[in-house]
Scaffold this motif. Sequence first.
Motif, mmCIF file in Angstrom:
data_model
loop_
_atom_site.group_PDB
_atom_site.id
_atom_site.type_symbol
_atom_site.label_atom_id
_atom_site.label_comp_id
_atom_site.label_asym_id
_atom_site.label_seq_id
_atom_site.Cartn_x
_atom_site.Cartn_y
_atom_site.Cartn_z
ATOM 1 N N ARG A 1 0.850 -1.181 0.000
ATOM 2 C CA ARG A 1 0.000 0.000 0.000
ATOM 3 C C ARG A 1 0.889 1.235 0.000
ATOM 4 N NH1 ARG A 1 -4.621 1.795 4.160
ATOM 5 N NH2 ARG A 1 -5.930 1.577 2.330
ATOM 6 N N SER B 1 -2.835 5.947 0.671
ATOM 7 C CA SER B 1 -4.176 5.368 0.704
ATOM 8 C C SER B 1 -4.425 4.494 -0.523
ATOM 9 C CB SER B 1 -5.220 6.489 0.764
ATOM 10 O OG SER B 1 -5.081 7.283 -0.403
ATOM 11 N N HIS B 2 -3.358 4.277 -1.329
ATOM 12 C CA HIS B 2 -3.541 3.528 -2.570
ATOM 13 C C HIS B 2 -3.053 2.085 -2.405
ATOM 14 C CE1 HIS B 2 -3.839 2.746 -6.805
ATOM 15 N NE2 HIS B 2 -2.573 2.397 -6.850
ATOM 16 N N ASP C 1 -7.011 6.646 -12.907
ATOM 17 C CA ASP C 1 -7.383 7.641 -11.890
ATOM 18 C C ASP C 1 -6.565 8.908 -12.119
ATOM 19 O OD1 ASP C 1 -5.252 6.074 -11.372
ATOM 20 O OD2 ASP C 1 -5.794 5.576 -9.316
ATOM 21 N N ARG D 1 -5.392 11.301 -9.115
ATOM 22 C CA ARG D 1 -4.293 10.817 -8.269
ATOM 23 C C ARG D 1 -2.963 10.927 -9.026
ATOM 24 N NH1 ARG D 1 -1.259 6.021 -7.583
ATOM 25 N NH2 ARG D 1 -2.514 4.867 -9.081
ATOM 26 N N SER E 1 0.850 12.995 -8.521
ATOM 27 C CA SER E 1 1.994 12.124 -8.201
ATOM 28 C C SER E 1 3.287 12.696 -8.778
ATOM 29 C CB SER E 1 1.788 10.732 -8.796
ATOM 30 O OG SER E 1 0.622 10.137 -8.291
#
Lengths: 250, 275
Positions: A17, A20-21, B140, B143, B147
């Motif tokens: 992980r 939160s991914h 996604d 997100r 990144s």
Amino acid sequence: MSHTRRDMIIVDDLRVRFGSHDAVRGVSFRVPEGSSFGIVGESGSGKSTVMRALAGLNDLWDGYLEIAGMPLGRGKPPDFFRRVQMVFQDPYGSLHPRQTVDRALSEPLLVQGIGDIDRRIRQVLADVALPAAARFRYPHQLSGGQRQRVAIARALISEPSVLLLDEPTSALDVSVQAEILNLLADLREERKLTYLMVSHNLAVVAHLCPWVGVMSNGEMVEILSAEDLRAGRTRNPQTTRLRELSAELG
Amino acid sequence: MLVEISGLNISFPTPHGMHAAVRDVSMTLGTEKLGIVGESGSGKSLTARALLRLLPPAAVTRADTLRFDGIDVLSASEKQMGMIRGRRAGLILQDPKYSLNPIMTAGDQIAEAWRNRRKGSRRQAKEAAIDLLAQVQIRDPRRVADSYPHELSGGMGQRVMIAMMLAPDPELLIADEPTSALDASVQAEILKLMEDLVSRRNMGLMLISHDLPLVGHFCDRVAVMYAGRVVEELAAGELGQARHPYTRALLDCMPSLTHPRPRLPVMARDPAWLT
Ligand SMILES: Nc1ncnc2c1ncn2[C@@H]1O[C@H](COP(=O)(O)OP(=O)(O)OP(=O)(O)O)[C@@H](O)[C@H]1O
Ligand SMILES: Nc1ncnc2c1ncn2[C@@H]1O[C@H](COP(=O)(O)OP(=O)(O)OP(=O)(O)O)[C@@H](O)[C@H]1O
Ligand SMILES: [Mg+2]
Ligand SMILES: [Mg+2]
């Protein structure tokens, strides 16, 4: 899978992980000694993350990992990094920019006190079909495919027993790719090497690996034999789609 | 003509004299898809970089013609080149994760590229970046926009680079192995996107790839390079009937999913191919 050979790689309910991914969500598979296992699947599905955990490069995982009978935990057995070598997806990132190819290849030998360095370097460069002139160049003075071959050479020169190969032929023309695939097959035969290989090219994976795992969104949604993959005996719709698109082009 | 190259030579000084990496290469490109395939180390990436004058300082370049949209690249001012690079012509590099800025988020880098050529607020640029990420099939996009490069997978880095180069709506896109880390389904979508830009917005595309079936299906023409030269140029649909022995040998080395062989044939390189 054969039960007479011991399992060289064991991955059991691996979870990774990042914040939160959930990048890897409960992946399990085994690779017998001297065999090869391929991982395919969509971009971002967690393939490299599985490899990096196995290579001991990321300690933030849950589950059970074992290589060559050694369970992976916080501390690694002293010769772990010699016996387990990884070829990274981005060869640029794994080569030191200020180190010549010669330095990159001799360093692991010096560290392990292995002699006969000059002969070994010449041999491994020839094995990966690099011209002798590449030996004294820096990474930025090489083409993309030449860098990838240096990364493969560096992994091979310490004579590991397990090789983790992340897209090892993605930057190679198909003739050099054929030489590398033949080399890997020969080494497996001669030294009983065990491979875990990630590739988006199903023909490449099926050529080298009798078993293939398909990843999607952090899970391994199907494990099937290379024969079943070739013949289109797929069960998961992800696998079916990947195979159809590959067969269309190939 | 968007791109005109003739008699291009690129060499590097070595302790044993000059090493000729690109030898007498000529090619032209209009509003079409030109594929470049060939040996690893044959000079494909160097040829692409020469067009935007992005060669390493040690390189010695000579050419009879090296033009982008009529502009002589070898004599253009740095300011003129600045107007071309990242605006009118995009270059998707072979090692995308190492070409991205490591301390800037993917979204900010795409937004910056977008603002290079278009008018709009920061907010609009950010939204455009997220939209581009969705277009290159990022699951996604929000997100991923937030990144940093080291947090991206190999194929995500490749797609961020593609989004960044498409953001300014370039007239020429040079794509060096743009889909080498992508699975077949994402690859198909990205090619569709590029096809659309070529046919609807008159973009020219130079696609460097080791994937012969892909180039054969997708491009209009193909140039085959070997040891610094273009040894053959043909219509992409005729790649299967190539005449040069190097190209023929190349086609034979491909592993096939449906027709497995226990051992792959290796190429016997003929010294005659060097001349
Ligand atoms: N260091 C990190 N920090 C945060 N997220 C990460 C990090 N490394 C990987 N990820 C995320 O984990 C997911 C899986 O990444 P991974 O690199 O394992 O994918 P992959 O299957 O190898 O994809 P590809 O085929 O594109 O290389 C991605 O969504 C990625 O953004
Ligand atoms: N800075 C440099 N100094 C010396 N030689 C170089 C330099 N950059 C590239 N070369 C050499 O020039 C040749 C052509 O390189 P180029 O990167 O164009 O190959 P390529 O066709 O793109 O190969 P690949 O398919 O492996 O990416 C190679 O032999 C390479 O080693
Ligand atoms: Mg990966
Ligand atoms: Mg290249």
